[in-house]
Scaffold this motif. Structure first.
Motif, mmCIF file in Angstrom:
data_model
loop_
_atom_site.group_PDB
_atom_site.id
_atom_site.type_symbol
_atom_site.label_atom_id
_atom_site.label_comp_id
_atom_site.label_asym_id
_atom_site.label_seq_id
_atom_site.Cartn_x
_atom_site.Cartn_y
_atom_site.Cartn_z
ATOM 1 N N GLU A 75 32.291 8.458 15.534
ATOM 2 C CA GLU A 75 31.207 7.490 15.350
ATOM 3 C C GLU A 75 31.054 6.594 16.580
ATOM 4 O OE1 GLU A 75 30.920 6.722 10.608
ATOM 5 O OE2 GLU A 75 32.685 5.875 11.615
ATOM 6 N N GLU A 76 32.171 6.147 17.146
ATOM 7 C CA GLU A 76 32.138 5.323 18.352
ATOM 8 C C GLU A 76 31.526 6.083 19.518
ATOM 9 O OE1 GLU A 76 36.128 2.618 17.558
ATOM 10 O OE2 GLU A 76 36.269 4.368 18.858
ATOM 11 N N PRO A 82 24.686 8.460 25.565
ATOM 12 C CA PRO A 82 23.239 8.643 25.440
ATOM 13 C C PRO A 82 22.886 9.892 24.617
ATOM 14 C CG PRO A 82 23.824 8.110 27.697
ATOM 15 C CD PRO A 82 25.116 8.341 26.950
ATOM 16 N N ARG A 83 23.643 10.983 24.832
ATOM 17 C CA ARG A 83 23.471 12.207 24.049
ATOM 18 C C ARG A 83 24.855 12.750 23.743
ATOM 19 N NH1 ARG A 83 19.561 16.479 26.153
ATOM 20 N NH2 ARG A 83 19.773 17.132 24.010
ATOM 21 N N PHE A 84 25.141 12.950 22.444
ATOM 22 C CA PHE A 84 26.459 13.386 22.010
ATOM 23 C C PHE A 84 26.307 14.465 20.954
ATOM 24 C CE2 PHE A 84 30.222 12.670 19.151
ATOM 25 C CZ PHE A 84 31.196 13.065 20.057
ATOM 26 N N ALA A 104 26.527 13.465 8.936
ATOM 27 C CA ALA A 104 25.088 13.218 8.800
ATOM 28 C C ALA A 104 24.525 12.441 9.990
ATOM 29 C CB ALA A 104 24.811 12.461 7.503
ATOM 30 N N GLY A 105 25.362 11.644 10.644
ATOM 31 C CA GLY A 105 24.899 10.857 11.787
ATOM 32 C C GLY A 105 25.146 11.509 13.126
ATOM 33 N N LEU A 106 25.723 12.707 13.125
ATOM 34 C CA LEU A 106 26.047 13.407 14.367
ATOM 35 C C LEU A 106 25.149 14.611 14.584
ATOM 36 C CD1 LEU A 106 29.951 13.567 14.022
ATOM 37 C CD2 LEU A 106 28.630 11.940 15.391
#
Length: 117
Positions: A75-76, A82-84, A104-106
């Motif tokens: 999460e960090e 910028p793009r992960f 869900a956030g990745l």
């Protein structure tokens, strides 16, 4: 010896290896376990890459265990880079990401080649 226990003096079972694709994107390949014994090194490698690179791909294909601390590190990294993108091929890591809600956030992909510049 119980699962998760290590022989005293044995190095933590995690390797994080950086490489670059032909297009210059940094790929960090993690192999081993991301747990209390390895999270410091994992977080240092991941955070360092995310604050210096425009795009980071983290390949977790070789990870057999991902702790809550590892989820927090993802999460960090997602917030810092910028793009992960995260590469997940194993059912266990995929399930951990799903059940925790972190996935869900990745940007989760199956292959490094699926991630475009």
């Amino acid at each position: 010896m119980l699962p998760g226990q290590r022989v005293p003096g044995e190095p933590p079972p995690l390797a994080v290896t950086p490489s670059r694709r032909e297009d210059g994107v940094l790929v960090l390949t993690a192999v081993g376990e991301i747990d209390a014994a390895t999270i410091g090194r994992f977080r240092t490698e991941l955070t360092g890459a995310c604050v210096t690179e425009k795009q980071v791909i983290l390949d977790l294909s070789g990870v057999g265990f991902l702790s809550c601390a590892g989820l927090h590190a993802l999460e960090e990294a997602n917030a810092a880079a910028p793009r992960f993108s995260v590469i997940v091929k194993t059912a266990l890591v995929s399930r951990i990401l799903d059940v925790s809600g972190v996935g869900a956030g990745l940007d989760v992909r199956r292959d490094v080649e699926d991630v475009r510049l």
